[in-house]
Design a protein around this motif. Sequence first.
Motif, PDB file in Angstrom:
ATOM      1  N   ILE A 175       6.587   8.263  -3.437  1.00  0.00           N
ATOM      2  CA  ILE A 175       5.125   7.631  -2.402  1.00  0.00           C
ATOM      3  C   ILE A 175       4.069   8.997  -2.971  1.00  0.00           C
ATOM      4  CG2 ILE A 175       3.777   6.869  -0.774  1.00  0.00           C
ATOM      5  CD1 ILE A 175       6.615   5.270   0.398  1.00  0.00           C
ATOM      6  N   GLY A 186       3.399   9.981  -6.143  1.00  0.00           N
ATOM      7  CA  GLY A 186       2.588   8.958  -6.606  1.00  0.00           C
ATOM      8  C   GLY A 186       0.926   9.130  -5.964  1.00  0.00           C
ATOM      9  N   LEU A 187       0.895   9.216  -5.617  1.00  0.00           N
ATOM     10  CA  LEU A 187       0.233   9.060  -4.968  1.00  0.00           C
ATOM     11  C   LEU A 187      -0.972  10.808  -5.617  1.00  0.00           C
ATOM     12  CD1 LEU A 187      -0.352   7.796  -0.975  1.00  0.00           C
ATOM     13  CD2 LEU A 187      -1.728   7.226  -2.503  1.00  0.00           C
ATOM     14  N   ASN A 204      -2.327  10.196  -8.583  1.00  0.00           N
ATOM     15  CA  ASN A 204      -3.931   8.942  -9.072  1.00  0.00           C
ATOM     16  C   ASN A 204      -4.926   9.815  -8.020  1.00  0.00           C
ATOM     17  OD1 ASN A 204      -2.411   6.746 -10.634  1.00  0.00           O
ATOM     18  ND2 ASN A 204      -1.419   6.262  -8.763  1.00  0.00           N
ATOM     19  N   LEU A 229      -5.077   5.279   2.887  1.00  0.00           N
ATOM     20  CA  LEU A 229      -3.424   4.675   3.157  1.00  0.00           C
ATOM     21  C   LEU A 229      -2.945   3.757   2.953  1.00  0.00           C
ATOM     22  CD1 LEU A 229      -1.802   8.240   4.375  1.00  0.00           C
ATOM     23  CD2 LEU A 229      -2.064   7.254   2.247  1.00  0.00           C
ATOM     24  N   TYR A 239      -4.177   1.689  -0.468  1.00  0.00           N
ATOM     25  CA  TYR A 239      -3.390   1.748  -1.973  1.00  0.00           C
ATOM     26  C   TYR A 239      -1.290   1.658  -1.559  1.00  0.00           C
ATOM     27  CZ  TYR A 239      -7.140   4.986  -1.985  1.00  0.00           C
ATOM     28  OH  TYR A 239      -8.317   5.773  -2.325  1.00  0.00           O
ATOM     29  N   LEU A 240      -1.208   1.807  -0.186  1.00  0.00           N
ATOM     30  CA  LEU A 240       0.191   1.412  -0.074  1.00  0.00           C
ATOM     31  C   LEU A 240       0.818  -0.341   0.222  1.00  0.00           C
ATOM     32  CD1 LEU A 240       1.216   3.671   2.519  1.00  0.00           C
ATOM     33  CD2 LEU A 240       1.562   3.819   0.401  1.00  0.00           C
ATOM     34  N   ASN A 257      -2.395  -4.013  -4.627  1.00  0.00           N
ATOM     35  CA  ASN A 257      -1.832  -3.829  -5.774  1.00  0.00           C
ATOM     36  C   ASN A 257      -3.426  -4.424  -6.937  1.00  0.00           C
ATOM     37  OD1 ASN A 257      -1.290  -6.504  -5.977  1.00  0.00           O
ATOM     38  ND2 ASN A 257       0.210  -6.419  -7.075  1.00  0.00           N
ATOM     39  N   LEU A 303      -0.567   2.903  -5.240  1.00  0.00           N
ATOM     40  CA  LEU A 303      -0.769   3.910  -4.589  1.00  0.00           C
ATOM     41  C   LEU A 303      -2.013   4.416  -5.150  1.00  0.00           C
ATOM     42  CD1 LEU A 303       3.071   5.466  -5.265  1.00  0.00           C
ATOM     43  CD2 LEU A 303       2.023   4.695  -3.131  1.00  0.00           C
TER      44      LEU A 303
END
Length: 160
Positions: free
Chosen positions: A15, A18-19, A22, A36, A39-40, A43, A132
């Motif tokens: 995670i 991935g963050l 991006n 957050l 983003y979590l 999609n 993410l």
Amino acid sequence: MKWLDALLAVPAVLIAGGLAANRPSLTSPPGPVARLKTYLTTNVAATRPEHPFPELRTPHLDAEPDRVRQALIGAMRELGWQDIDEADGELRAVVVSPLFRFRDDLTIRLEGAGGGTLVHARSASRVGQGDLAANARHLQELFAALQRALSTPDADLPQP
């Protein structure tokens, strides 16, 4: 038990990685908790006039829709997006992630507005529940490439 600790750490590392890849602006409004959570658990990223994330507010460009459409096609090509197509008054493209080869679908609709153009854009992942920040990054990269393609310093585009 050390192997169990290591196994449990893997999702957190994925995670965080991935963050980081991006590059989301976690400290921008509406703040890190809201960002957050989005983003979590989401999609999809889409522009709208009063979006809580300033970089996802609907851009208003000081250019005619035909000029913006041509600039968008050039921007998508510059970004290396695939399956660029125009149908039913929308531009569409597919972004393939470099590592896992995930495919995200982008749809852009242009609307003439007061001698300019509103750019309604949406990026959605085909799989997963949280992206993410990948889809927001796609839109920010598109807006930056569009800015370059239009070469107008006064265009009102969200900044990445």
